[in-house]
Design a protein around this motif. Structure first.
Motif, PDB file in Angstrom:
ATOM      1  N   MET A  85      31.377  -5.879  23.624  1.00  9.81           N
ATOM      2  CA  MET A  85      30.198  -5.627  24.883  1.00  9.81           C
ATOM      3  C   MET A  85      30.840  -5.625  26.282  1.00  9.81           C
ATOM      4  O   MET A  85      30.154  -5.053  26.821  1.00  9.81           O
ATOM      5  N   PRO A  86      31.843  -6.180  26.455  1.00  9.94           N
ATOM      6  CA  PRO A  86      32.399  -6.078  27.943  1.00  9.94           C
ATOM      7  C   PRO A  86      32.696  -4.561  28.051  1.00  9.94           C
ATOM      8  O   PRO A  86      32.273  -4.283  29.175  1.00  9.94           O
ATOM      9  N   VAL A  87      33.023  -3.956  27.265  1.00 12.83           N
ATOM     10  CA  VAL A  87      33.454  -2.400  27.412  1.00 12.83           C
ATOM     11  C   VAL A  87      31.964  -1.623  27.615  1.00 12.83           C
ATOM     12  O   VAL A  87      31.650  -0.987  28.719  1.00 12.83           O
ATOM     13  N   GLU A  88      30.718  -2.055  26.967  1.00 12.55           N
ATOM     14  CA  GLU A  88      29.735  -1.525  27.069  1.00 12.55           C
ATOM     15  C   GLU A  88      28.994  -1.668  28.556  1.00 12.55           C
ATOM     16  O   GLU A  88      28.344  -1.027  29.146  1.00 12.55           O
ATOM     17  N   ILE A  89      29.058  -3.067  28.615  1.00  9.60           N
ATOM     18  CA  ILE A  89      28.509  -3.509  30.129  1.00  9.60           C
ATOM     19  C   ILE A  89      29.079  -2.865  31.229  1.00  9.60           C
ATOM     20  O   ILE A  89      28.372  -2.404  32.177  1.00  9.60           O
ATOM     21  N   ILE A  90      30.577  -2.888  31.301  1.00 13.86           N
ATOM     22  CA  ILE A  90      31.098  -2.276  32.446  1.00 13.86           C
ATOM     23  C   ILE A  90      30.908  -0.852  32.347  1.00 13.86           C
ATOM     24  O   ILE A  90      31.019  -0.048  33.332  1.00 13.86           O
ATOM     25  N   GLY A  91      30.801  -0.110  31.164  1.00 13.92           N
ATOM     26  CA  GLY A  91      30.542   1.351  31.176  1.00 13.92           C
ATOM     27  C   GLY A  91      29.176   1.463  31.781  1.00 13.92           C
ATOM     28  O   GLY A  91      28.911   2.470  32.393  1.00 13.92           O
ATOM     29  N   LEU A  92      28.134   0.599  31.257  1.00  7.49           N
ATOM     30  CA  LEU A  92      27.032   0.816  32.146  1.00  7.49           C
ATOM     31  C   LEU A  92      27.086   0.870  33.644  1.00  7.49           C
ATOM     32  O   LEU A  92      26.295   1.741  34.194  1.00  7.49           O
ATOM     33  N   TYR A  93      27.881   0.000  34.000  1.00 16.47           N
ATOM     34  CA  TYR A  93      28.095  -0.124  35.711  1.00 16.47           C
ATOM     35  C   TYR A  93      28.521   1.004  36.082  1.00 16.47           C
ATOM     36  O   TYR A  93      28.332   1.818  37.010  1.00 16.47           O
ATOM     37  N   TRP A  94      29.489   1.625  35.318  1.00 16.30           N
ATOM     38  CA  TRP A  94      30.285   2.705  35.789  1.00 16.30           C
ATOM     39  C   TRP A  94      29.270   4.086  35.703  1.00 16.30           C
ATOM     40  O   TRP A  94      29.179   4.784  36.562  1.00 16.30           O
ATOM     41  N   HIS A  95      28.670   3.963  34.542  1.00 15.26           N
ATOM     42  CA  HIS A  95      27.551   5.061  34.597  1.00 15.26           C
ATOM     43  C   HIS A  95      26.418   5.151  35.696  1.00 15.26           C
ATOM     44  O   HIS A  95      26.213   6.047  36.487  1.00 15.26           O
ATOM     45  N   PHE A  96      26.267   3.980  36.232  1.00 11.77           N
ATOM     46  CA  PHE A  96      25.409   3.746  37.406  1.00 11.77           C
ATOM     47  C   PHE A  96      26.122   4.314  38.691  1.00 11.77           C
ATOM     48  O   PHE A  96      25.387   4.927  39.291  1.00 11.77           O
ATOM     49  N   VAL A  97      27.145   3.939  38.802  1.00 15.54           N
ATOM     50  CA  VAL A  97      28.093   4.304  39.984  1.00 15.54           C
ATOM     51  C   VAL A  97      28.201   5.933  39.967  1.00 15.54           C
ATOM     52  O   VAL A  97      27.770   6.640  41.068  1.00 15.54           O
ATOM     53  N   ASP A  98      28.096   6.774  38.826  1.00 17.98           N
ATOM     54  CA  ASP A  98      28.087   8.135  38.690  1.00 17.98           C
ATOM     55  C   ASP A  98      26.550   8.583  39.042  1.00 17.98           C
ATOM     56  O   ASP A  98      26.453   9.668  39.656  1.00 17.98           O
ATOM     57  N   LEU A  99      25.625   7.841  38.683  1.00 15.65           N
ATOM     58  CA  LEU A  99      24.304   8.272  38.938  1.00 15.65           C
ATOM     59  C   LEU A  99      24.155   8.151  40.470  1.00 15.65           C
ATOM     60  O   LEU A  99      23.464   9.295  40.938  1.00 15.65           O
ATOM     61  N   VAL A 100      24.720   7.153  40.882  1.00 16.22           N
ATOM     62  CA  VAL A 100      24.372   7.040  42.300  1.00 16.22           C
ATOM     63  C   VAL A 100      25.011   8.394  43.134  1.00 16.22           C
ATOM     64  O   VAL A 100      24.395   8.965  43.956  1.00 16.22           O
ATOM     65  N   TRP A 101      26.256   8.978  42.600  1.00 11.44           N
ATOM     66  CA  TRP A 101      26.772   9.960  43.312  1.00 11.44           C
ATOM     67  C   TRP A 101      26.080  11.372  43.028  1.00 11.44           C
ATOM     68  O   TRP A 101      25.979  12.072  43.709  1.00 11.44           O
TER      69      TRP A 101
END
Lengths: 203, 261
Positions: free
Chosen positions: B234-250
């Motif tokens: 789950m840590p990978v998935e949660i931090i993955g969600l965060y990273w996808h969000f950063v991508d989304l902002v860009w």
């Protein structure tokens, strides 16, 4: 539910959200195609298009935003696994964008529907002479559009200021602007870009 | 709700119509129920959760709640930016053109950065998949690739910032753009405002990327030590969600900042 029923759902819980490799690569390909599309659309100047005397400049931002929304949907649904998430997760994610939508629509509903643009007649108090007006030293910069600049990795100097040379810079402090304008009336052809004389600096 | 004695009698007779759905579910235990380890033998399920699936659900929900606040955080900035875009369109257009003309190999740095970030999003998604399938080496490799791509993004951004500084486009005391960069009718103060927006928005985004890189470092260390298993991914998935969000902002910042037409 108690712990006795845990085995099956544990096994399911590990696996439910994994997409197939093919899906991931297909989504990635779609994202890159959309990126190329949005860059390509930005080269089309819709402001030059006319449809029954209506300016179509708004099409540029519309295309860019529609493509951005599609891209973000792809990321959210597939990469962020929202497609396979529970309804509660959908509500959480939906609430974020719902409130964002309220924020954007209600505010822009005001600003985008005003008849006159805001602040159009606010004077520029920066002290730097406005390039739209004729320069006090008679230089014609009004309609000058610089050539495309290049980065260091491509040909050409990377800094426009460096290429033009130090002596052609035209910035002066605010408190010197009236004196400099008085010294160099617009009709007098002055030598290009000099710092203001020391006499002006003391006033 | 019927009392226990009555329920027991009805179940014994094979008639469960008096049961509530919850009770009925509790009655139908799987045949393997006696094989389930007691709670203290399942180290990845915290004691307040019944099952791993429930814990995953709670983790995901918590992250989405955080991302909702982030959506509104960036949304406020984008809103202000958009309002001023309408008010000072000439200045915004000019600034955007200057941004878009800083390019590598004929493609603007912003487009490069979008491509880099989208690719890193793919590697994160693949890393999450590797973690779900319990492939440790693949996970570490994909996380390292993600970090490399994130670092490439920040490097391109830094080169852009450097160029902007040399052009005198940083707001405040260093602001002294060459007037020849300006299109007709562009006023200095709104022009400076554009660059303020640009630097604040991209810097906040870059800060999120830096935090993401730190989180990935943590993940790699955990995976290296063998702490991330098939059950505990789950840590990978949660931090993955965060990273996808950063991508989304860009994904939204790129057309807003670079493609004002």
């Amino acid at each position: 539910m108690n712990e006795h029923a845990a085995t099956e759902s544990d096994r399911e819980g590990v696996q439910t959200k994994a997409e197939s490799l093919r899906t991931y690569f297909a989504v990635y390909a779609a994202l890159m195609v959309l990126l190329v599309l949005t860059v390509a659309a930005s080269f089309v100047d819709f402001a030059k298009w006319r449809l029954a005397h209506h300016n179509l400049g708004w099409l540029n931002i519309s295309f860019a935003m529609i493509i951005a929304v599609i891209k973000s949907l792809l990321v959210v649904l597939f990469f962020m696994h929202l497609r396979h998430s529970s309804r509660l997760t959908w509500i959480f994610a939906g609430a974020a964008f719902l409130w964002l939508g309220i924020l954007l629509t209600l505010t822009l509903n005001d600003y985008l529907t005003r008849r006159r643009p805001l602040y159009e007649d606010v004077p520029d108090k920066s002290g730097i002479r406005q390039p739209a007006q004729p320069e006090a030293n008679g230089r014609a910069q009004v309609s000058f559009v610089p050539p495309r600049r290049r980065s260091r990795l491509s040909s050409g100097g990377h800094s426009c200021a460096a290429r033009l040379g130090r002596e052609q810079r035209l910035t002066i402090p605010a408190r010197h602007a009236p004196a400099a304008a008085a010294r160099c009336p617009p009709t007098a052809p002055a030598p290009a870009a000099r710092p203001p004389p020391p006499a002006a600096r003391s006033t | 709700m019927p009392d226990d004695a009555a329920v027991a009698g009805e179940v014994a007779r094979g008639d469960d119509s008096a049961l509530t759905p919850q009770q009925r579910r509790a009655q139908s235990r799987p045949a393997s129920a006696h094989l389930v380890a007691p709670r203290h033998h399942r180290p990845h399920v915290k004691h307040q959760f019944d099952t791993l699936a429930q814990q995953h659900e709670a983790d995901t929900l918590g992250m989405w709640a955080f991302l909702a606040t982030e959506v509104l955080f960036f949304g406020g900035m984008i809103l202000c930016y958009t309002v001023y875009r309408g008010v000072y369109f000439k200045e915004w257009h000019n600034g955007s053109r200057i941004l878009d003309e800083f390019e590598f190999l004929g493609i603007s740095a912003g487009a490069w950065n979008t491509a880099v970030l989208l690719t890193s999003s793919l590697t994160v998604a693949l890393a999450v998949r590797a973690a779900q399938l319990g492939r440790r080496e693949q996970l570490i490799g994909l996380l390292l690739a993600t970090m490399a791509l994130g670092a490439a993004f920040l490097l391109i951004k830094a080169m852009e910032y450097r160029n902007d500084y040399h052009e005198g486009l940083v707001p405040g005391w260093p602001f002294h753009p060459d007037p020849r960069l300006l299109e007709p009718g562009v006023r200095m103060r709104p022009f400076e405002l554009f660059w303020s927006f640009y630097f604040v928005m991209t810097a906040v985004h870059a800060l999120h990327m830096l935090i993401g890189l730190g989180l990935f470092t943590y993940l790699i260390v955990q995976a290296w030590r063998g702490k991330l298993t098939r059950e505990h991914h789950m840590p990978v998935e949660i931090i993955g969600l965060y990273w996808h969000f950063v991508d989304l902002v860009w994904i939204f910042l790129f057309p807003l900042l670079y493609l004002v037409r």
